[in-house]
Write a protein that holds these residues in place. Structure first.
Motif, PDB file in Angstrom:
ATOM      1  N   TYR A  39      46.974  61.876  77.597  1.00  0.00           N
ATOM      2  CA  TYR A  39      47.639  62.671  77.878  1.00  0.00           C
ATOM      3  C   TYR A  39      48.779  61.788  77.593  1.00  0.00           C
ATOM      4  O   TYR A  39      49.098  60.854  76.980  1.00  0.00           O
ATOM      5  CB  TYR A  39      47.699  62.324  79.584  1.00  0.00           C
ATOM      6  CG  TYR A  39      47.359  61.599  80.112  1.00  0.00           C
ATOM      7  CD1 TYR A  39      48.309  60.153  80.860  1.00  0.00           C
ATOM      8  CD2 TYR A  39      45.673  60.739  79.880  1.00  0.00           C
ATOM      9  CE1 TYR A  39      47.816  58.967  80.685  1.00  0.00           C
ATOM     10  CE2 TYR A  39      45.745  59.487  80.600  1.00  0.00           C
ATOM     11  CZ  TYR A  39      46.451  58.578  80.995  1.00  0.00           C
ATOM     12  OH  TYR A  39      46.266  57.785  81.356  1.00  0.00           O
ATOM     13  N   ALA A  40      50.588  62.598  77.881  1.00  0.00           N
ATOM     14  CA  ALA A  40      51.529  62.349  77.810  1.00  0.00           C
ATOM     15  C   ALA A  40      52.157  60.737  78.958  1.00  0.00           C
ATOM     16  O   ALA A  40      51.715  61.704  80.523  1.00  0.00           O
ATOM     17  CB  ALA A  40      52.797  62.929  77.152  1.00  0.00           C
ATOM     18  N   THR A  41      52.645  59.176  78.891  1.00  0.00           N
ATOM     19  CA  THR A  41      52.984  58.622  80.208  1.00  0.00           C
ATOM     20  C   THR A  41      54.904  58.724  79.750  1.00  0.00           C
ATOM     21  O   THR A  41      55.272  58.215  78.490  1.00  0.00           O
ATOM     22  CB  THR A  41      52.952  57.320  79.771  1.00  0.00           C
ATOM     23  OG1 THR A  41      51.320  58.011  80.594  1.00  0.00           O
ATOM     24  CG2 THR A  41      52.963  56.538  80.673  1.00  0.00           C
ATOM     25  N   PRO A  46      49.980  65.186  68.873  1.00  0.00           N
ATOM     26  CA  PRO A  46      51.325  64.951  69.069  1.00  0.00           C
ATOM     27  C   PRO A  46      52.117  66.779  69.144  1.00  0.00           C
ATOM     28  O   PRO A  46      51.166  67.128  68.531  1.00  0.00           O
ATOM     29  CB  PRO A  46      51.879  64.343  68.042  1.00  0.00           C
ATOM     30  CG  PRO A  46      50.609  64.582  67.029  1.00  0.00           C
ATOM     31  CD  PRO A  46      49.325  65.074  67.532  1.00  0.00           C
ATOM     32  N   SER A  47      52.959  66.166  70.120  1.00  0.00           N
ATOM     33  CA  SER A  47      54.006  67.164  70.136  1.00  0.00           C
ATOM     34  C   SER A  47      54.863  67.708  69.019  1.00  0.00           C
ATOM     35  O   SER A  47      55.224  66.243  68.246  1.00  0.00           O
ATOM     36  CB  SER A  47      54.684  67.345  71.587  1.00  0.00           C
ATOM     37  OG  SER A  47      55.858  67.886  71.340  1.00  0.00           O
ATOM     38  N   LYS A  62      51.845  57.930  74.197  1.00  0.00           N
ATOM     39  CA  LYS A  62      50.692  58.069  74.370  1.00  0.00           C
ATOM     40  C   LYS A  62      49.790  57.769  75.410  1.00  0.00           C
ATOM     41  O   LYS A  62      49.706  55.741  74.973  1.00  0.00           O
ATOM     42  CB  LYS A  62      49.320  58.315  73.080  1.00  0.00           C
ATOM     43  CG  LYS A  62      48.521  59.067  72.746  1.00  0.00           C
ATOM     44  CD  LYS A  62      48.183  58.575  71.366  1.00  0.00           C
ATOM     45  CE  LYS A  62      46.356  58.873  71.650  1.00  0.00           C
ATOM     46  NZ  LYS A  62      45.508  59.329  69.939  1.00  0.00           N
ATOM     47  N   GLY A  68      56.994  61.813  70.849  1.00  0.00           N
ATOM     48  CA  GLY A  68      56.048  60.928  71.904  1.00  0.00           C
ATOM     49  C   GLY A  68      55.538  61.502  72.869  1.00  0.00           C
ATOM     50  O   GLY A  68      54.358  60.458  73.474  1.00  0.00           O
ATOM     51  N   PHE A  69      55.840  62.359  72.795  1.00  0.00           N
ATOM     52  CA  PHE A  69      54.661  63.081  73.890  1.00  0.00           C
ATOM     53  C   PHE A  69      53.672  64.314  72.939  1.00  0.00           C
ATOM     54  O   PHE A  69      53.569  64.617  71.946  1.00  0.00           O
ATOM     55  CB  PHE A  69      56.226  65.028  73.951  1.00  0.00           C
ATOM     56  CG  PHE A  69      55.063  65.587  75.258  1.00  0.00           C
ATOM     57  CD1 PHE A  69      55.758  65.237  76.515  1.00  0.00           C
ATOM     58  CD2 PHE A  69      53.863  66.419  75.022  1.00  0.00           C
ATOM     59  CE1 PHE A  69      54.310  65.775  77.493  1.00  0.00           C
ATOM     60  CE2 PHE A  69      53.149  67.016  75.986  1.00  0.00           C
ATOM     61  CZ  PHE A  69      53.939  66.587  77.359  1.00  0.00           C
ATOM     62  N   TRP A  70      52.504  63.631  74.234  1.00  0.00           N
ATOM     63  CA  TRP A  70      50.662  64.667  72.895  1.00  0.00           C
ATOM     64  C   TRP A  70      50.801  65.242  74.206  1.00  0.00           C
ATOM     65  O   TRP A  70      50.558  65.268  75.672  1.00  0.00           O
ATOM     66  CB  TRP A  70      50.031  63.691  73.597  1.00  0.00           C
ATOM     67  CG  TRP A  70      50.072  61.962  71.804  1.00  0.00           C
ATOM     68  CD1 TRP A  70      50.819  61.298  72.133  1.00  0.00           C
ATOM     69  CD2 TRP A  70      49.692  61.706  71.515  1.00  0.00           C
ATOM     70  NE1 TRP A  70      50.886  60.980  70.764  1.00  0.00           N
ATOM     71  CE2 TRP A  70      50.066  61.133  69.963  1.00  0.00           C
ATOM     72  CE3 TRP A  70      48.102  62.958  70.850  1.00  0.00           C
ATOM     73  CZ2 TRP A  70      49.138  61.391  68.793  1.00  0.00           C
ATOM     74  CZ3 TRP A  70      47.670  62.967  69.501  1.00  0.00           C
ATOM     75  CH2 TRP A  70      47.539  61.582  68.548  1.00  0.00           C
ATOM     76  N   THR A 129      47.691  68.065  76.586  1.00  0.00           N
ATOM     77  CA  THR A 129      46.703  67.330  77.267  1.00  0.00           C
ATOM     78  C   THR A 129      45.100  67.709  76.884  1.00  0.00           C
ATOM     79  O   THR A 129      45.162  68.511  76.295  1.00  0.00           O
ATOM     80  CB  THR A 129      46.508  67.019  78.448  1.00  0.00           C
ATOM     81  OG1 THR A 129      47.639  67.001  79.468  1.00  0.00           O
ATOM     82  CG2 THR A 129      45.280  66.555  79.459  1.00  0.00           C
ATOM     83  N   TYR A 162      58.397  59.301  75.798  1.00  0.00           N
ATOM     84  CA  TYR A 162      57.028  59.127  76.043  1.00  0.00           C
ATOM     85  C   TYR A 162      56.597  58.523  75.737  1.00  0.00           C
ATOM     86  O   TYR A 162      56.526  57.962  74.443  1.00  0.00           O
ATOM     87  CB  TYR A 162      56.135  60.562  76.410  1.00  0.00           C
ATOM     88  CG  TYR A 162      57.205  62.102  77.522  1.00  0.00           C
ATOM     89  CD1 TYR A 162      56.202  61.937  78.765  1.00  0.00           C
ATOM     90  CD2 TYR A 162      58.305  62.691  76.548  1.00  0.00           C
ATOM     91  CE1 TYR A 162      57.081  62.931  79.315  1.00  0.00           C
ATOM     92  CE2 TYR A 162      58.913  63.549  77.588  1.00  0.00           C
ATOM     93  CZ  TYR A 162      57.901  63.671  79.358  1.00  0.00           C
ATOM     94  OH  TYR A 162      58.467  65.105  79.708  1.00  0.00           O
TER      95      TYR A 162
END
Length: 314
Positions: free
Chosen positions: A141-143, A81-82, A154, A87-89, A91, A152
């Motif tokens: 990946y992040a969506t 996770p960022s 995961k 919410g950003f992961w 890749t 975002y």
């Protein structure tokens, strides 16, 4: 006196050079000593794993650490996770280690979908150091789900196999293996052999022959897939293609796609392997020429027909 001094200087130089050579050699990691030991247990399938190592020098591991599979000299490749964007992961991939109750079935699956397609000579030369036996492997990946505010989540996708540095992770050492249908096994065959081919390229073991390299012009900067295809170049034109990288892409095309798909009419703007042998993409016949060179090379030198794998998988 001058001769004695000169002789002393020469001898001191030789000693220094020899010492440096030995020191550099000592710093080079040995492929013979990877720090793993098989068998890892006393199960009936451990004998199969030991025999595989003795034959090919590759470890089939079901006990291993995160570092064994995720680490590379350029960083860890597991998804994380960022720390700055909620919410950003980043890749990467995630694996779940093998369930011991299913490893025997998984080994049989690997033999029927992967190993049996190659000769011992091929496997000895191209298998990676480690094959990680896993229950499942997911691409992570992040969506993006919202622009206001930017949000975002995961996302994951089961991928069956994954290549990373010196290892390949393989899935299906779990309950899912009991419900695999014929179509599932075909898809798994395509995936695992594509990953094997990617690992060959990634470890710089794909080496183009002189006559293969001579077909294409790599001194030109291509700006479209159509122009690259016209030269017989499959590797993405915007990523500095070379003969060796192209050779690897031809391997990938054969093991992952049937001849029917390779010959299907497909737009020359398409970036996949589909249709590469059709005149729509192969306007000058150079792709087919190079395809035949790669296919015949492995038949002649390894008694392996790479296209037979793609045909079986599709």
């Amino acid at each position: 006196m001058k001769n004695k001094i000169l002789f002393t200087i020469i001898m001191m130089t030789v000693v220094v050079l020899c010492s440096c050579t030995k020191k550099e050699a000592a710093l080079t990691p040995s492929e013979e000593n990877q720090g793993y030991v098989v068998p890892q247990g006393t199960n009936d399938y451990d004998a199969t794993i030991v025999n595989f190592y003795n034959k090919f020098g590759t470890y089939l591991l079901y006990e291993f650490t995160d570092k064994d599979t995720y680490w590379t000299p350029t960083g860890w490749k597991n998804a994380t996770p960022s720390t700055t964007t909620a919410g950003f992961w980043n890749t990467g991939y995630e694996m779940v280690k093998a369930n011991p109750l299913y490893i025997k079935k998984q080994l049989a699956l690997l033999d029927s979908t992967w190993f049996r397609y190659y000769t011992d000579k091929f496997l000895n030369e191209y298998l990676p150091t480690k094959i990680m036996l896993c229950t499942k492997i997911d691409s992570v990946y992040a969506t993006l789900i919202s622009f206001s505010p930017v949000t975002y989540v995961k996302s994951t996708k089961a991928v069956g196999a994954w290549y990373n540095y010196d290892n390949i992770c393989v899935s299906n050492a779990g309950p899912a293996i009991d419900t695999m249908k014929a179509a599932d096994k075909k898809a798994y065959t395509a995936r695992i052999n594509l990953i094997f081919a990617q690992s060959i390229v990634g470890r710089k073991l794909a080496k183009a022959t002189t006559d293969f390299a001579a077909v294409a012009n790599y001194s030109v900067t291509y700006t479209t897939y159509a122009a690259a295809y016209g030269q017989g170049i499959l590797y993405p034109y915007s990523s500095s293609p070379t003969a060796d990288l192209d050779w690897g892409y031809y391997i990938m095309a054969m093991v992952s796609m049937s001849e029917t798909n390779l010959n299907a009419s497909t737009a020359n703007t398409d970036a996949t392997f589909r249709g590469i042998l059709n005149a729509t993409k192969d306007v000058n016949g150079k792709i087919r020429t190079r395809y035949n060179k790669v296919r015949n090379y492995y038949i002649t030198n390894y008694n392996v027909d790479l296209q037979a794998i793609g045909n079986a998988a599709n």
